[in-house]
Design an enzyme around this catalytic site. Structure first.
Site, PDB file in Angstrom:
ATOM      1  N   PHE A  55     -18.416  -5.390   8.207  1.00  0.00           N
ATOM      2  CA  PHE A  55     -17.644  -4.325   8.869  1.00  0.00           C
ATOM      3  C   PHE A  55     -18.523  -3.352   9.646  1.00  0.00           C
ATOM      4  O   PHE A  55     -18.221  -2.177   9.786  1.00  0.00           O
ATOM      5  CB  PHE A  55     -16.708  -3.614   7.886  1.00  0.00           C
ATOM      6  CG  PHE A  55     -15.478  -4.449   7.637  1.00  0.00           C
ATOM      7  CD1 PHE A  55     -15.566  -5.618   6.904  1.00  0.00           C
ATOM      8  CD2 PHE A  55     -14.251  -4.101   8.170  1.00  0.00           C
ATOM      9  CE1 PHE A  55     -14.449  -6.439   6.725  1.00  0.00           C
ATOM     10  CE2 PHE A  55     -13.141  -4.908   7.996  1.00  0.00           C
ATOM     11  CZ  PHE A  55     -13.239  -6.083   7.258  1.00  0.00           C
ATOM     12  N   LYS A  76      -6.937  -9.148  16.100  1.00  0.00           N
ATOM     13  CA  LYS A  76      -8.207  -9.798  15.745  1.00  0.00           C
ATOM     14  C   LYS A  76      -7.999 -11.298  15.852  1.00  0.00           C
ATOM     15  O   LYS A  76      -6.847 -11.767  15.926  1.00  0.00           O
ATOM     16  CB  LYS A  76      -8.669  -9.408  14.350  1.00  0.00           C
ATOM     17  CG  LYS A  76      -7.787  -9.915  13.237  1.00  0.00           C
ATOM     18  CD  LYS A  76      -8.439  -9.613  11.905  1.00  0.00           C
ATOM     19  CE  LYS A  76      -7.713 -10.328  10.782  1.00  0.00           C
ATOM     20  NZ  LYS A  76      -8.363 -10.192   9.506  1.00  0.00           N
ATOM     21  N   THR A 136       0.859  -1.189   0.000  1.00  0.00           N
ATOM     22  CA  THR A 136       0.000   0.000   0.000  1.00  0.00           C
ATOM     23  C   THR A 136       0.894   1.238   0.000  1.00  0.00           C
ATOM     24  O   THR A 136       1.732   1.396   0.884  1.00  0.00           O
ATOM     25  CB  THR A 136      -0.903   0.001   1.247  1.00  0.00           C
ATOM     26  OG1 THR A 136      -1.657  -1.215   1.242  1.00  0.00           O
ATOM     27  CG2 THR A 136      -1.849   1.190   1.246  1.00  0.00           C
ATOM     28  N   CYS A 187      -2.938  -1.996   9.172  1.00  0.00           N
ATOM     29  CA  CYS A 187      -3.391  -1.321   7.935  1.00  0.00           C
ATOM     30  C   CYS A 187      -4.326  -0.135   8.151  1.00  0.00           C
ATOM     31  O   CYS A 187      -4.064   0.959   7.645  1.00  0.00           O
ATOM     32  CB  CYS A 187      -4.060  -2.325   7.017  1.00  0.00           C
ATOM     33  SG  CYS A 187      -2.907  -3.559   6.427  1.00  0.00           S
TER      34      CYS A 187
HETATM   35  C1  UDX Z   1      -7.548  -4.991   6.433  1.00  0.00           C
HETATM   36  C2  UDX Z   1      -8.470  -4.985   5.207  1.00  0.00           C
HETATM   37  O1  UDX Z   1      -9.691  -5.674   5.522  1.00  0.00           O
HETATM   38  C3  UDX Z   1      -7.801  -5.633   4.017  1.00  0.00           C
HETATM   39  O2  UDX Z   1      -8.630  -5.511   2.862  1.00  0.00           O
HETATM   40  C4  UDX Z   1      -6.473  -4.937   3.755  1.00  0.00           C
HETATM   41  O3  UDX Z   1      -5.783  -5.572   2.672  1.00  0.00           O
HETATM   42  C5  UDX Z   1      -5.600  -4.946   4.994  1.00  0.00           C
HETATM   43  O4  UDX Z   1      -6.316  -4.355   6.098  1.00  0.00           O
HETATM   44  P1  UDX Z   1      -6.797  -6.759   8.298  1.00  0.00           P
HETATM   45  O5  UDX Z   1      -6.169  -5.574   8.953  1.00  0.00           O
HETATM   46  O6  UDX Z   1      -6.006  -8.007   8.117  1.00  0.00           O
HETATM   47  O7  UDX Z   1      -7.326  -6.339   6.819  1.00  0.00           O
HETATM   48  O8  UDX Z   1      -8.077  -7.158   9.167  1.00  0.00           O
HETATM   49  P2  UDX Z   1      -9.647  -6.841   9.160  1.00  0.00           P
HETATM   50  O9  UDX Z   1     -10.360  -8.126   9.184  1.00  0.00           O
HETATM   51  O10 UDX Z   1     -10.029  -5.889   8.118  1.00  0.00           O
HETATM   52  O11 UDX Z   1      -9.835  -6.160  10.610  1.00  0.00           O
HETATM   53  C6  UDX Z   1      -9.170  -4.950  10.983  1.00  0.00           C
HETATM   54  C7  UDX Z   1      -9.584  -4.533  12.369  1.00  0.00           C
HETATM   55  O12 UDX Z   1     -10.938  -4.094  12.391  1.00  0.00           O
HETATM   56  C8  UDX Z   1      -9.513  -5.657  13.426  1.00  0.00           C
HETATM   57  O13 UDX Z   1      -9.032  -5.131  14.636  1.00  0.00           O
HETATM   58  C9  UDX Z   1     -10.946  -6.101  13.567  1.00  0.00           C
HETATM   59  O14 UDX Z   1     -11.217  -6.688  14.818  1.00  0.00           O
HETATM   60  C10 UDX Z   1     -11.678  -4.771  13.413  1.00  0.00           C
HETATM   61  N1  UDX Z   1     -13.060  -4.911  12.952  1.00  0.00           N
HETATM   62  C11 UDX Z   1     -13.342  -5.461  11.729  1.00  0.00           C
HETATM   63  C12 UDX Z   1     -14.103  -4.440  13.751  1.00  0.00           C
HETATM   64  O15 UDX Z   1     -13.866  -3.915  14.855  1.00  0.00           O
HETATM   65  N2  UDX Z   1     -15.385  -4.536  13.288  1.00  0.00           N
HETATM   66  C13 UDX Z   1     -15.689  -5.064  12.075  1.00  0.00           C
HETATM   67  O16 UDX Z   1     -16.878  -5.088  11.720  1.00  0.00           O
HETATM   68  C14 UDX Z   1     -14.642  -5.545  11.266  1.00  0.00           C
END
Ligand code: UDX
Length: 443
Positions: A252, A324, A130, A263
């Site tokens: 989400f 997560k 990115t 990220c």
């Molecule tokens: C993210 C993007 O989803 C992905 O497309 C990109 O390439 C990299 O960044 P990632 O960081 O691996 O991926 O995890 P993701 O599943 O998106 O969760 C990110 C954070 O948001 C976690 O802490 C998760 O617990 C939190 N989250 C996610 C929430 O609090 N609520 C939600 O509804 C979804």
């Protein structure tokens, strides 16, 4: 079996063996390419050559072992050997955030400088990391027109990296050369997904803004949850109804202690930095980050309100340390932020995580060997959405929790089962229960 990848027309070099690099290597090998992974970290390369992955993810080690055995994946710490004869050179190195919020591009810069000294034949350089808008066009100039540089972002998530790689909703490719973009689109054709081609800057913006939008959705869900907390509402029911509108969607919208990981925060900060530099208002992005910074503080607020005393001197059990469920990654984990905050206010903490086991950790808590051991506390806090927490029989751990209070910072438990075990349940935006499963699956 030994395969000489330099003889194969679809040899790919993947520079960087983090989440994106390893998942891409496995993904490209899955549809028949020969991939050589390179990293500046020689120790990591030696581990990977033996099939040891640097991070935890279900099924990853098995897939890697399979492709090492078939000869479709190999690793080297010699850059010129990695790129020799490669049709594509994919750059998947880290771009962490700097103090100012801009992206630190030093690793990408270093790779490009090293590549510019080598004979790359007619390989196409594909940036997967990115990067801020405008970066790839500048990088392309470093090759004086001799090498095509295109940008194609990766949207995979940790914990499901390979399956996300193989099942993207869309493929985005940006660059100046239609033929280079077409060649990369052909490479990705087995994915059978819509391919969107555009300028590199538009592709870079697409990636950053996708992450910013997802982060904004989470902050929105958290704002709804905080409101529900004040009026005895149930955020999961409300958000299930809101997300049931197909224009909005349920993914989400799962409320909790906020978004962590390497990220979202980084990319929102980078978009804020860019907007400020260009004099463009970015209130929505500011609010997204501001809400997320405050959200972990909900835990101590709920704790003090429920137990009627300050956290000083409390003994707290924590389930979940990673950012997560499904990963052992604690980078920018809000679970850790909550623990640090509570420890700074004088609480004693014992944490348990199914994947994070680092004996040399410097966290302000003791690591327990089991969920049961961590439950031996004044109150239990659930801070990561590991799905297996949901199947723990609360009757077997409940008697350990002296106040009987369970605060579910990820809304992962079944509140009714917790209450049925004789405990007090507080989620984020819900006091009792509602079926979390549907939203949890969507998110
Ligand atoms: C993210 C993007 O989803 C992905 O497309 C990109 O390439 C990299 O960044 P990632 O960081 O691996 O991926 O995890 P993701 O599943 O998106 O969760 C990110 C954070 O948001 C976690 O802490 C998760 O617990 C939190 N989250 C996610 C929430 O609090 N609520 C939600 O509804 C979804």
């Amino acid at each position: 079996m030994h395969v000489d990848p330099s003889r194969h027309s679809n040899k790919l070099a993947v520079i960087g063996t983090g989440y994106v690099g390893i998942a891409s290597a496995i993904g490209f090998a899955e549809f028949g390419n020969y991939v050589v992974g390179y990293d500046i970290l020689s120790d990591r390369i030696r581990q990977l050559q033996r099939g040891l992955t640097p991070y935890h993810e279900a099924g990853l080690a098995e897939s890697l072992a399979q492709h090492l055995h078939s000869g479709r994946i190999s690793f080297t710490d010699d850059l010129s050997a990695a790129v020799e004869g490669a049709a594509f050179i994919l750059i998947a190195v880290g771009t962490p955030t700097t103090e100012s919020g801009s992206a630190d591009l030093s690793a990408v810069e270093h790779v490009i400088s090293s590549l510019a000294k080598l004979d790359l034949g007619n390989a196409i350089v594909v940036v997967r990391s990115t990067v801020p808008p405008g970066t790839c066009d500048l990088l392309a100039d470093r090759f004086d027109g001799n090498v095509e540089v295109i940008y194609s972002p990766e949207f995979l998530r940790e914990g499901s990296a390979v399956s996300d790689f193989l099942n993207p909703d869309r493929v985005v490719i940006g660059g100046r050369s239609d033929s280079a973009m077409q060649r990369f689109a052909d490479l990705l054709a087995p994915l059978m997904r819509p391919t969107l081609t555009m300028s590199a800057t538009n592709a870079e913006l697409s990636k950053c803004m996708s992450n910013a939008f997802l982060a904004m959705k989470i902050s929105f869900a958290n704002q709804v949850a905080n409101l529900c907390d004040e009026m005895d509402g149930d955020a999961l029911q409300v958000l299930n109804a809101v997300g049931g509108d197909r224009r909005i969607g349920r993914q989400f919208l799962h409320p909790g202690i906020g978004f962590g990981g390497p990220c979202f925060e980084k990319d929102v900060k980078s978009m804020i930095h860019l907007s400020r530099t260009l004099g463009v208002d970015c209130d929505l992005l500011d609010a997204t980050l501001g809400l997320n910074d405050r959200q972990p503080g909900r835990i101590s607020l709920i704790l003090e309100a429920e137990l009627g005393r300050p956290v000083r001197g409390m003994s707290l059990g924590v389930w979940g340390l990673t950012f997560k469920g499904g990963t052992d990654d604690v980078r920018d984990s809000l679970a850790i932020r909550v623990i640090e905050d509570l420890a700074a206010h004088g609480a004693e903490i014992v944490g348990y995580d199914p994947a994070f086991k680092d004996p040399d950790h410097t966290l302000p808590c003791r690591l327990a060997h089991s969920a049961l051991e961590a439950a031996d506390s004044d109150a239990l806090l659930v801070l990561t959405d590991w799905p297996q927490f949901r199947s723990i029989d609360m009757r077997t751990v409940g008697h350990k929790i002296r106040s009987g209070l369970v605060i579910d910072g990820r809304n992962v438990l079944d509140g009714d089962s917790v209450v049925a075990a004789g405990l007090r349940y507080r989620g984020i935006g819900r006091r009792r229960s509602s079926d979390a499963a549907e939203l949890a699956e969507a998110g």
